[in-house]
Structure formats: structure tokens, C-alpha cells
Design an enzyme around this catalytic site. Sequence first.
Site, short mmCIF file in Angstrom:
data_model
loop_
_atom_site.label_atom_id
_atom_site.label_comp_id
_atom_site.label_asym_id
_atom_site.label_seq_id
_atom_site.Cartn_x
_atom_site.Cartn_y
_atom_site.Cartn_z
N ASP A 1 18.51 28.63 31.91
CA ASP A 1 19.13 27.30 31.85
C ASP A 1 19.01 26.65 30.48
O ASP A 1 18.20 25.74 30.31
CB ASP A 1 18.45 26.42 32.92
N GLU B 1 21.74 23.56 42.79
CA GLU B 1 20.97 22.33 42.66
C GLU B 1 21.47 21.22 43.58
O GLU B 1 21.66 20.07 43.17
CB GLU B 1 20.99 21.85 41.20
N GLU C 1 19.24 18.93 25.55
CA GLU C 1 18.35 18.62 26.67
C GLU C 1 16.98 19.27 26.52
O GLU C 1 15.96 18.68 26.84
CB GLU C 1 19.01 19.09 27.97
C1 BDP Z 1 20.33 21.60 33.95
C2 BDP Z 1 20.26 20.10 33.83
C3 BDP Z 1 20.97 19.40 34.96
C4 BDP Z 1 22.38 19.95 35.09
C5 BDP Z 1 22.33 21.46 35.23
C6 BDP Z 1 23.70 22.11 35.28
O1 BDP Z 1 18.91 19.70 33.81
O2 BDP Z 1 20.95 18.03 34.70
O3 BDP Z 1 23.02 19.37 36.17
O4 BDP Z 1 21.67 22.01 34.13
O5 BDP Z 1 24.06 22.76 34.31
O6 BDP Z 1 19.88 22.17 32.77
O7 BDP Z 1 24.40 22.01 36.27
#
Ligand code: BDP
Length: 720
Positions: free
Chosen positions: A384, A310, A412
Site C-alpha cells: 500500500d 477496506e 501519505e
Molecule cells: C490507503 C489509505 C486509505 C485509502 C486506501 C486506498 O490509507 O485512506 O482509502 O489506501 O487506496 O493507503 O483505497
Amino acid sequence: MGPVFRLILATLLAFGLAGAAGAQAAEDGYDLWLRYRALPAAAQPAYAGWGTELVTDGDTPTLRIAAAELERGLTGLLGRPPVQSGSVSRDGAILLGIATSPKLAGLDLPTAKLGREGYAIRSARIRGRDVTVIAANTEIGLLYGAFRLLKQVQTAAPITRLDILDAPKVKLRMLNHWDNLDRTVERGYAGFSLWDWHKLPDYRDPRYTDYARANASIGINGTVLTNVNANADILTPAYLEKVKALADVFRPYGIRVYLTARFSAPLEIGGLKTADPLDPKVRAWWRAKADEIYRTVPDFGGFLVKANSEGQPGPQDYKRNHADGANMLADAVKPHGGIVMWRAFVYAAENVEDRAKQAYSEFKPLDGKFRDNVVVQVKNGAIDFQPREPFHPLFGAMPKTPLMMEFQITKEYLGFATHLAYLGSAWEEVLAADTHARGKESSVAKVIDGSIQPYSITGMAGVANIGDDRNWTGSHFDQANWYAFGRLAWDPESSSRDIAEEWARMTFSTDPAFVRPAVGMMMASHQAVVDYMTPLGLHHLMATGHHYGPGPWVGDLARPDWNPTYYHRADASGIGFDRTGSGSNAIGQYAPNVARSFADPKSISEDYLLWFHHLPWDWRMKSGRPLWDELVLRYGRGVDAVGQMRATWNRLEPFVDPRRFADVTAFLGIQHKEAQWWRDASVAYFQSISKRPLPAGAAPPPHDLDWYKALQFKYAPGHH
Ligand code: BDP
């Protein structure tokens, strides 16, 4: 403390605070499960004459904390403080001592089984007196034992003929705070970060101590202070002084601090031109940085790293792999006994492979290539933190690399702080799943506790749900998730129902008329949320950015694998992601036995059906109904379940103080409304695709699809 003052304090506690704070006095939730309110009168006689004296063998910060906690707890629960003394002088004494102490001679304690953090609690005769002994090999074990004994009283359990022996099965029991230096919290729904970086190191908020107490009470022994989307500034001298201040507060509670390491820190704060992990200058920079950290915080735990995921920098920016990156950092902390937790949560925009497969594809070939002080941290599922995911295939696939579990405590994808979703049962489902690692029956729990694959490091991490809200977690019931995480990290095979029960007893009431319905409500709550958000194995249907409401229609984001339409694949003929051999073959990443059980849409648990299968709308479900009808009914079932939770909670009013009762009541109201919204928006959308009539009894959504699509939540917490 002088005896007179102590007496005054005790009287105040017994008749003032504890007396006033009976079942009905308003509580704000700050005290968590460590409330120590007076036991109901009917329960008190069982403790008459017990806990009258407290003998602490030794005098260190940790022992003082353990003794103070016992004093505080017993005074509150029983309405009288124990007398502190140097040796046992009366029946009902509690003796806290290191197992080898002469004071405990003759007890024949199984010290080998206790390890570094375990404890034994035993009813014994010492010097002719009835004594309750808390024994351990270390003072941290004693602190854990003190909390355990208090729990016995808090839950109104017997204190006679005790013979308790407990030791953690997992070494690293960690909270991951996704906290930024400006005090915002990534995916945090409980206010701002607890860490007041600006006032640190000089001002140490007393909450840091209460945070440490709460964590020690459930066996948490590590905390990563900073967000995985890391900021290199935390590694600069001014911030390391602040980290040291926190580490000093946490140390006597057995909690070590860890930091996230931004892979590009050598560029950002080191003045180097590269962060290539094989470049000697880069390696030297990290070594020097580690030396500096350990000069400041001698028991620093190590680094947690999110790399090449990401948009985070990582070794692949230099054509190196994850092992190159992890090993470079591992070499830097190794001389100091530090570790590196390297996350397996990776997926790349350029990669067209099913996102569910990418972590395995990248990490499996690296099995055995990591240094012995590296542990790979794997999310519970391959996508996720979705409301429900099958276990991550890596858990069955890396025998030569320690893997630690990463759960998300903050909700979340489960309705933020307002929705009641007890996650203990969801985590238990993952931990109990059979990986068939190495061809034999082996649960995920047995993999991560090292009993199947002899890992040198074992661990479990939970993404914290803690903030500066008065009740810590943003809602009273979310405290249960923090609690359950700690208990499952200690013993990944424990029962989530038992955990819910002990939490409910400590946090609200020991009355069975409260406990039974409250626990029932908690145990059903996760399934309810799954049903009204993502039933039957659907996943990633949340709106963009904040993940708060429904957005199953979203299909226009830059990255295909950020789009809900990528995941549900609904079209005129059917719905679901084909991950069998005819599709992405993600099931091929599981052991053959597991893959077989997932491959057959007739035998797979329907909870995972559309995760692995694309099926026609009229596919016959186990209920005999067509898939379309079942889907709509599941959505409705989720909403109804919230209605039932509300009804249950309303009946529990007599057992709960007015403030917390009202808070929970209001949140359940929000949850009910939002569950209905999730159901209506999702049904409206999927009906626009399936073009089928709603099954009998299912109400049509009150608005058309465009109405739901037009809703915007620009300022929802955690939006980015
Ligand atoms: C996702 C979240 C994000 C996190 C990412 C992570 O939306 O904000 O940075 O996981 O685990 O679910 O790195």
C-alpha cells in the site's frame, strides 16, 4: 482585444509584472512551473528576433487557449508579446497548425507517428521566412506542442534547428482525487478540495482553469473528481450538474472527467433492495444512470471503483466476483464509449493469507474475464504505497487484462507535505523493474504501455496531492511530484533526473549553480526518507490512523494486517517478513527469474531485503556489518541526508525568491526534526527487541521507548 489595449497590456507585462517579478521578487508558488518570469539577461540574446509573430491556423476554444498560452509565456519570458497574425509575414514567426493544413504543405510531417495527442515542432522555411512550426493531428496535440515549445524557452534551451517529435506512450494519464463532497481530502495535505461543490455549478472558480492549464502542460488527460471511498450522492442529478460545469471548463484542455462509483448506489440513491451485479433491475439501474450521466456530460470518461476493500461495498457482498462487478458497470457505459477502472487494491479482514498476496490471488484467476472496456488499476506495490515497495506481481501476471499503474502522488506514507521527497526516482525504480512477463525481459513500463501485452487501454493514475493551498500541493517541492507524474505517464521510460532538472529550471532558476545541487538534492531525497522511516525493505511502520509518525510497536489493532508488528516480525532472533518458500511464498507470484532473484538474501538488493526475508540480527550485510548495526546506521544515514539537504538548500538562497526560500527552509527544518524522531523512536523500539548494543558512533535515543509510544496526534491531517 484592440491593438492599443494589447500594447498597454504588453508593456505592463514586460516592464511591470515580469520586470518586478525578477529572481528576487516574492513568489507564493501559485504559478507552478508555468511562471514565465523574464529569462536572465544573459540568456535573452539567444531569442532575439524569435517568437515575434504568432500565426494560429484556425479558431476554436483549444486553439485560442494554445495561442493565449504562447502569448502569455513569450511575453513574460522574453519581455515582448508576439504579434498575432493570420499568415506568416516575418522571420521568427511561430505557426500553430493542424498537420494537414495547406499552410503546412510541403513540410512532410510524420503525421502517422503523432497519433491523436502527439505533436511535431520544427524549424522550417515558409514563404521565405524562418518559422517555428508546431504541428499535430488534433488541436489538443497543438496545445501540448505549445507547452512544449514554451518549455524550450523556460529551460533556456535552443530554439534553432528544432526537430522535436513527441507522442504519449500511454493513453489514459489520470489524476485520482480522493476528494469528498464536504471538501475534505482523504490523505490530502494541501488544504481542502479544489472543488467547491457548494458553489458549483454557478460559480466556476478561476482556479479550475489554472488547474486545467497546469495539467495540460504535462499531458494529463483525465481526472477522477471523487474519492475512491465513494459517496453515491455524486451520481444524483444536482451533483451531475456540478460535474458538468467542471467538465465544461476542462474540455478544451483535453481533460475528461471520471467519477468513482459506489457499488451500493442502487440501494442508496436508487431505491432498490440489492446491488447484486447479476440482478436485472440493478443492471438496468446502472444503464439508466449511465445514460443520464452522458446526457449531462457527453464525453464523460467512465468510472473508477474500489470494491470489497477496506469496508467498501462490492460484488462479493452478493457472492459474485470482481469481474461480475466490473463487467456490469462496463456494460452500462459501453454504448457511450466509457470505461471502468477497477482497482486491484483488495485485501480482506477474514483472509489469513499474507496481505501482499491477496490481490494477485483474487485477480489472477480473472485474467481474460473482463470486458474490453475494463482496465484493472494496480498500485505500484502489493501492500500500500509504502515508502519503497518492490513492484506488484500482478504486472507480470495478467496478459489478457489491461492493467494500469496507480501511484500515490500525495505523500501519505512519506512525511505528508512537509518532507521533501521527490518521487520521480521512486516511480522510475518501479517502472524500470523487470517483470519477466511472458518469460522475456519486460519492464513494468513496457507492460503498462501495452508494448509487451497488447492492451487496448493503457493508463497511469496518480493519487493527486492537490488542494486549495495557495501553492496547490502544500509545499513547493511537492509540485515536482505532480509534474513528474504527468511526465512519466506520458512516457514511462523517461528519466526522473531529466524531469527533475526541467522542473527545477522552470520552477526556480536556469542557473546551473542552482540546478545541479537542487537536482542532486531531489534525487537523493526519496532514499533519505526511506532510510529514516523504513530502511532495508521494512514497511508499514507508521502510527495508526494518520500515518504521520512512527509506530513500529503497534500490535493491538483489530485486523492483524493493520499492525506494524505483522509486517516487521521482529523478535529476539531477528527481523523481516519471510515471503520465500519457507514463509508466505509471496515470491511465488513473480515470474521464476524474478522470484529467484528475490529468494536469495545474499543477492537481493538490500533495499528489499526485509520485505522478503526474516533474518537473524547478526546476518552479515554486504557492508560486512551485522544486520542490527546496519539497520541502526541506515536510520542515522537518513537523518544525516536531511541535514545535507538543509545545507545544500541554504547555499541556494541567492537563486530563489525570499518567500519560497523561507518556506522550503522551514519545511526542511521540520523534516530534519521529524527524521530524527523517526530514527530515535524506531531505534528505541527495535533495540527493546534485539537487545543489542548500538553500533559505535550511534547516539542513544534521547528518550525511552514509552515516551515515543505516548505521543498522540489526534488532529494530524487526514486522521481517521
Ligand atoms: C490507503 C489509505 C486509505 C485509502 C486506501 C486506498 O490509507 O485512506 O482509502 O489506501 O487506496 O493507503 O483505497
